[in-house]
Design a protein around this motif. Structure first.
Motif, PDB file in Angstrom:
ATOM      1  N   TYR A  34      12.338  -4.428   5.989  1.00  0.00           N
ATOM      2  CA  TYR A  34      10.986  -4.063   5.617  1.00  0.00           C
ATOM      3  C   TYR A  34      10.272  -5.237   4.964  1.00  0.00           C
ATOM      4  CZ  TYR A  34      12.711   0.586   6.507  1.00  0.00           C
ATOM      5  OH  TYR A  34      13.257   1.668   7.099  1.00  0.00           O
ATOM      6  N   THR A  36       6.295  -6.565   3.702  1.00  0.00           N
ATOM      7  CA  THR A  36       4.907  -6.214   3.456  1.00  0.00           C
ATOM      8  C   THR A  36       4.037  -7.439   3.696  1.00  0.00           C
ATOM      9  OG1 THR A  36       3.324  -5.369   1.864  1.00  0.00           O
ATOM     10  CG2 THR A  36       5.105  -6.689   0.990  1.00  0.00           C
ATOM     11  N   LEU A  37       2.887  -7.203   4.244  1.00  0.00           N
ATOM     12  CA  LEU A  37       1.963  -8.292   4.500  1.00  0.00           C
ATOM     13  C   LEU A  37       0.893  -8.383   3.427  1.00  0.00           C
ATOM     14  CD1 LEU A  37       1.596  -7.912   8.356  1.00  0.00           C
ATOM     15  CD2 LEU A  37       3.074  -9.447   7.089  1.00  0.00           C
ATOM     16  N   TRP A  38       0.962  -7.483   2.457  1.00  0.00           N
ATOM     17  CA  TRP A  38       0.018  -7.528   1.353  1.00  0.00           C
ATOM     18  C   TRP A  38       0.337  -8.718   0.461  1.00  0.00           C
ATOM     19  CZ3 TRP A  38      -4.191  -4.471   0.671  1.00  0.00           C
ATOM     20  CH2 TRP A  38      -4.284  -3.353   1.483  1.00  0.00           C
ATOM     21  N   GLU A  40       0.764 -10.893  -3.012  1.00  0.00           N
ATOM     22  CA  GLU A  40       1.235 -10.568  -4.352  1.00  0.00           C
ATOM     23  C   GLU A  40       0.031 -10.340  -5.258  1.00  0.00           C
ATOM     24  OE1 GLU A  40       4.291 -10.308  -5.907  1.00  0.00           O
ATOM     25  OE2 GLU A  40       5.150 -10.285  -3.890  1.00  0.00           O
TER      26      GLU A  40
END
Length: 141
Positions: A34, A36-38, A40
């Motif tokens: 998994y 995330t492309l968000w 920091e």
């Protein structure tokens, strides 16, 4: 002709302590999968200290990681019990705890640890130490 420096017991002990400290400075292992492309979240300095999950780590240097890899290779010369003993002592686990895990008195655990490190010193130096080399020579006057 230059001679290679001989490893001493204290050198090997120090190297294991350094390796244990370096292993704590490595980033934690993460499960692949998994992502995330968000980005920091950029927190203010006062926000970061309130979070219990924030761990301030000083990363290990590349030279320290190289020494860690070399030091862990030395463990292959030992039995599994000796490896656990040497690594536990490198992490400063108290002798009382180590002795309880092994089911032996503290002095016996200490002797086994000394023996294991001595085996590593002998492997690194390529020859067993001579007693005459460790005793200071007296000069005749």
């Amino acid at each position: 002709m230059t001679s290679t420096p001989l490893w001493t017991f204290d050198d090997v002990e120090h190297r294991f302590h350094e390796a244990a400290a370096t292993s704590c400075r490595l980033p934690p292992a993460r499960v692949a999968g998994y992502v995330t492309l968000w980005p920091e979240i950029a927190r203010q300095s006062w926000e970061g200290y309130a979070d219990d999950l924030t761990v301030l780590r000083i990363p290990a240097t590349p030279a320290a990681v190289d020494r860690l890899a070399e030091t862990t290779q030395w463990l292959q010369w030992l039995s599994v019990e000796q490896r656990k003993l040497v690594w536990a002592r490198a992490r400063y686990v108290p002798w009382r705890v180590i002795a309880a895990q092994l089911g032996v008195p503290r002095q016996t655990a200490w002797r086994r640890w000394r023996h294991a490190l001595t085996l590593i010193v002998v492997q690194l130096n390529g020859r067993p130490p001579r007693i005459a080399e460790t005793i200071p020579q007296r000069h005749a006057t």
